[in-house]
Design an enzyme around this catalytic site. Structure first.
Site, PDB file in Angstrom:
ATOM      1  N   HIS A   1       3.752  -2.211   3.229  1.00  0.00           N
ATOM      2  CA  HIS A   1       3.849  -0.868   2.654  1.00  0.00           C
ATOM      3  C   HIS A   1       5.199  -0.719   1.953  1.00  0.00           C
ATOM      4  O   HIS A   1       6.240  -0.770   2.623  1.00  0.00           O
ATOM      5  CB  HIS A   1       3.697   0.186   3.759  1.00  0.00           C
ATOM      6  CG  HIS A   1       2.359   0.158   4.439  1.00  0.00           C
ATOM      7  ND1 HIS A   1       2.081  -0.698   5.484  1.00  0.00           N
ATOM      8  CD2 HIS A   1       1.216   0.847   4.185  1.00  0.00           C
ATOM      9  CE1 HIS A   1       0.809  -0.520   5.862  1.00  0.00           C
ATOM     10  NE2 HIS A   1       0.270   0.408   5.085  1.00  0.00           N
TER      11      HIS A   1
ATOM     12  N   ASP B   1       0.811  -1.219   0.000  1.00  0.00           N
ATOM     13  CA  ASP B   1       0.000   0.000   0.000  1.00  0.00           C
ATOM     14  C   ASP B   1       0.844   1.268   0.000  1.00  0.00           C
ATOM     15  O   ASP B   1       2.010   1.255   0.418  1.00  0.00           O
ATOM     16  CB  ASP B   1      -0.874   0.039   1.269  1.00  0.00           C
ATOM     17  CG  ASP B   1      -2.017  -0.954   1.222  1.00  0.00           C
ATOM     18  OD1 ASP B   1      -1.991  -1.873   0.375  1.00  0.00           O
ATOM     19  OD2 ASP B   1      -2.938  -0.808   2.049  1.00  0.00           O
TER      20      ASP B   1
HETATM   21 NI    NI Z   1      -2.558   3.215   3.348  1.00  0.00          NI
END
Ligand code: NI
Length: 288
Positions: free
Chosen positions: A245, A105
Site C-alpha cells: 500500500h 493499492d
Molecule cells: Ni485496498
C-alpha cells in the site's frame, strides 16, 4: 602501320572484372547492413510464448463480458506517453525468468511521488491499483505513474466492499474510477482489484480481470520497513503478486530494500500484465 596496342584488349576484361568485383562487394556490404533487421524477427515467437503462462487462475470460466463501460471511457482517452504501453507487452518472458510483480493499492497518496522516485532509480515497473477518489485528489501523480511505464489499474471509487453493492453500483464504481484515471491523463484501467479481495459473480461480470495477490506482508498492520521487507522475502516465489500500500510511508521506505533483495535472489520485477500475459475479463487471478 603499328599494330594496335596489345594492352587494350587485356585491359578491358580487367576493367570489367574490377567492376563486377566492386558490384559484388557492394552487394555484400548492403546485405550485411540489412542483416540485423532480419535477426530481430526470431525474438517475437519468444515474446508470444509469454502470453501462454500457466498462472494462478481460480474461479469458474469467465462470465459474459460487459465491455460497455470500457467503451464509453475509452472514447475520450488522451494520448499516452510513448513508453507506457510497449513495455507491458514483451519486456521479459516470465515463462523463463523468475518474475515477481509489486502492486500498490489505495493510492495515490502522500508518499506515492517518493515511491515513483525509488522505482525510477532502480528501473522497476510496478502496478498501481488506484482509488477513484484518490486519483481525483492527485491526478498528476497518476499521470506521472503511467508516463513512467507503470500500469495504472482500478481499485474502485472509494474502497467499498463490492459484495455489499448491487451489480449496478459495482459498475458505477468501475465507470467513475476509469473516468477519473482517464481525466488524470492515464489510459483507462484494464485490471481490477476489489477492495478486501472481496468479489462475487457481479464483480466478475464487470468486463475486467480480477487481480488478487499471493504475498501479503500486512503492511497496513506492520508499519516498519524491516518487518515488511522480511515478510515479503519470506513469502515470495516465482510468479508472486505482492500486495503493498503506497499510502504508508513505512511501505515506501521498504521498497528500495525489497527491490534490492529480490534482484539479488535472481528475480525480475514486472508489471501484472507482463506476469500474466493477457489476463482475461471475468477471471480471477489469485492465491494458489
Ligand atoms: Ni485496498
Amino acid at each position: 602501320m603499328p599494330r594496335p596496342r596489345p594492352t587494350l584488349p587485356t585491359r578491358v576484361p580487367f576493367a570489367a572484372s574490377a567492376l563486377v568485383t566492386a558490384i559484388i562487394i557492394a552487394c555484400l556490404v548492403a546485405s550485411m547492413a540489412l542483416a540485423p533487421r532480419g535477426a530481430i524477427r526470431p525474438a517475437s515467437p519468444v515474446a508470444a510464448a509469454a502470453q501462454t503462462l500457466p498462472l494462478l487462475i481460480e474461479g469458474a470460466a469467465p462470465a459474459s463480458t460487459t465491455s460497455s463501460d470500457e467503451a464509453t471511457t475509452a472514447s475520450d482517452e488522451p494520448a499516452v506517453a510513448p513508453d507506457a504501453e510497449p513495455l507491458a507487452a514483451s519486456r521479459v518472458n516470465c515463462a523463463i525468468a523468475k518474475c515477481v510483480a509489486l502492486t500498490f493499492d489505495d493510492g495515490p497518496g502522500l508518499h506515492t511521488a517518493r515511491l515513483l522516485n525509488s522505482l525510477k532509480a532502480s528501473n522497476t515497473k510496478a502496478t498501481f491499483f488506484v482509488l477513484g477518489t484518490a486519483t481525483t485528489t492527485r491526478p498528476a501523480v497518476v499521470r506521472r505513474a503511467a508516463a513512467e511505464g507503470h500500469v495504472v489499474a482500478s481499485h474502485g471509487w472509494d474502497h467499498k466492499q463490492f459484495t455489499r453493492l448491487s451489480a449496478a453500483a459495482q459498475r458505477d464504481q468501475i465507470r467513475r474510477t476509469a473516468s477519473a484515471v482517464v481525466r488524470a491523463g492515464a489510459p483507462a484501467p484494464t485490471l481490477f482489484r476489489p477492495p478486501y479481495g472481496s468479489y462475487n459473480t457481479a464483480t466478475r461480470s464487470l468486463g475486467l480481470p480480477v487481480i488478487l495477490w499471493n504475498v501479503d506482508p500486512l503492511d497496513w498492520k506492520y508499519r516498519s520497513a524491516p518487518t515488511v521487507t522480511r515478510k515479503v522475502m519470506e513469502q515470495v516465489r516465482p510468479g508472486s503478486i505482492v500486495l503493498l500500500h503506497d499510502i504508508h510511508g513505512s511501505t515506501v521506505d521498504a521498497v528500495p530494500g525489497i527491490i534490492r533483495q529480490l534482484k539479488a535472489r535472481g528475480y525480475t520485477l514486472v508489471t501484472v500484465p507482463e506476469l500474466l500475459g493477457s489476463p482475461q475479463p471475468g477471471r480471477v487471478y489469485s492465491r494458489r
